[in-house]
Design an enzyme around this catalytic site. Structure first.
Site, PDB file in Angstrom:
ATOM      1  N   ASP A  15      10.626 -33.079  90.980  1.00 27.96           N
ATOM      2  CA  ASP A  15      11.829 -32.765  91.767  1.00 27.96           C
ATOM      3  C   ASP A  15      11.728 -33.001  93.286  1.00 27.96           C
ATOM      4  O   ASP A  15      12.169 -32.148  94.069  1.00 27.96           O
ATOM      5  CB  ASP A  15      12.258 -31.311  91.513  1.00 27.96           C
ATOM      6  CG  ASP A  15      12.650 -31.040  90.067  1.00 27.96           C
ATOM      7  OD1 ASP A  15      12.573 -31.961  89.230  1.00 27.96           O
ATOM      8  OD2 ASP A  15      13.033 -29.892  89.757  1.00 27.96           O
ATOM      9  N   LYS A 113      16.515 -33.403  83.908  1.00 30.60           N
ATOM     10  CA  LYS A 113      16.580 -32.084  83.267  1.00 30.60           C
ATOM     11  C   LYS A 113      17.661 -31.244  83.921  1.00 30.60           C
ATOM     12  O   LYS A 113      18.049 -31.493  85.060  1.00 30.60           O
ATOM     13  CB  LYS A 113      15.221 -31.384  83.365  1.00 30.60           C
ATOM     14  CG  LYS A 113      14.770 -31.177  84.794  1.00 30.60           C
ATOM     15  CD  LYS A 113      13.379 -30.582  84.859  1.00 30.60           C
ATOM     16  CE  LYS A 113      12.952 -30.355  86.284  1.00 30.60           C
ATOM     17  NZ  LYS A 113      13.761 -29.379  87.026  1.00 30.60           N
ATOM     18  N   CYS A 158      10.032 -24.929  89.490  1.00 27.31           N
ATOM     19  CA  CYS A 158       9.872 -26.055  88.557  1.00 27.31           C
ATOM     20  C   CYS A 158       8.421 -26.468  88.345  1.00 27.31           C
ATOM     21  O   CYS A 158       8.040 -26.824  87.218  1.00 27.31           O
ATOM     22  CB  CYS A 158      10.768 -27.204  88.986  1.00 27.31           C
ATOM     23  SG  CYS A 158      12.511 -26.775  88.749  1.00 27.31           S
TER      24      CYS A 158
HETATM   25  C1  VGL Z   1      14.385 -25.865  91.194  1.00 27.01           C
HETATM   26  C2  VGL Z   1      15.705 -24.029  91.483  1.00 27.01           C
HETATM   27  C3  VGL Z   1      16.751 -24.653  90.848  1.00 27.01           C
HETATM   28  C4  VGL Z   1      13.047 -26.505  91.417  1.00 27.01           C
HETATM   29  C5  VGL Z   1      15.408 -26.510  90.538  1.00 27.01           C
HETATM   30  O1  VGL Z   1      12.963 -27.765  91.401  1.00 27.01           O
HETATM   31  O2  VGL Z   1      12.045 -25.773  91.617  1.00 27.01           O
HETATM   32  N1  VGL Z   1      14.526 -24.627  91.649  1.00 27.01           N
HETATM   33  N2  VGL Z   1      16.597 -25.899  90.369  1.00 27.01           N
END
Ligand code: VGL
Ligand code: ZN
Length: 210
Positions: A15, A113, A158
């Site tokens: 991410d 995702k 994540c």
């Molecule tokens: C994430 C909160 C919401 C992350 C993704 O990548 O850690 N955190 N969506």
């Protein structure tokens, strides 16, 4: 020191998207600092995959989908407690794109995702109901990878959920702490490291990789 094994090690880059970097909708403090570290790691691994948080507009993890709820509050969804986030990583928006300085060319898979409106997915392996698989475990296993080296954003969400699931799926897991940054909501970072340690995911500095 630990030597990278080209055939059986995989770097998993979680991410590294604009919305998680300074100026983004769900900015992780110092989030963009992971980019140079990950680029240099990437070039040293034989294989690397990326994950991309990829939500439809109106996703149930967004506070804006729950009238009266503020970002960072929690709500009870069908599968249990869920932190409510600012709208972020909406499919096709600039915030969902990878950081422009992230080197993605050599990445072999982009695993998206969080695309089901009703279920969030912190982990790259299972959605937040803890039951719906993303398919990544099968992919990585079929490719013959044994050790996964995790980096990216955010350490306590994540990255941690992915590391814990990877352990459950039987992979050896190393979390490269200097190539991750955290959100740290009410002790979530310390809690995440404790859980990762208990699960046998090893915390490691990238300087120890060769
Ligand atoms: C994430 C909160 C919401 C992350 C993704 O990548 O850690 N955190 N969506
Ligand atoms: Zn998200």
């Amino acid at each position: 020191m630990l030597s990278i094994q080209d055939a059986t090690d995989c770097l998993v880059i979680i991410d590294v998207q604009n919305d998680f970097c300074p100026g983004g909708a769900l900015a992780v403090p110092d989030g963009d600092a992971v980019v140079p570290a990950i680029n240099s790691l990437s070039s040293r691994f034989g294989h690397r995959v990326l994950t991309q948080d990829w939500h439809p507009a109106g996703h149930l993890s967004f506070a804006s989908s729950h009238p009266g709820k503020a970002p960072y509050a929690t709500a009870t969804l069908d599968y249990g407690e869920q932190v409510l986030w600012p709208d972020h990583c909406v499919q096709g928006t600039p915030g969902a794109a990878f950081h422009e300085a992230l080197s993605t060319l050599g990445c072999e898979l982009v695993l998206r995702k969080g695309f089901r409106r009703e279920i969030d997915s912190y982990s790259a392996f299972y959605e937040n109901d803890r039951k719906t698989p993303t398919g990544l475990s099968g992919y990585l296993g079929t490719r013959g990878f044994k050790r996964l080296f995790m980096c990216g954003l955010a350490t306590d969400f994540c990255v941690a959920y992915s590391a814990l699931d990877a352990r459950r799926e039987g992979f050896e897991v190393y979390v490269l702490d200097d190539a991750c940054r955290a959100i740290d909501l009410e002790g979530s970072l310390a809690n995440a490291w404790q859980q990762m340690q208990d699960a046998g995911a090893e915390r490691m500095n990238t300087a120890l990789l060769k």
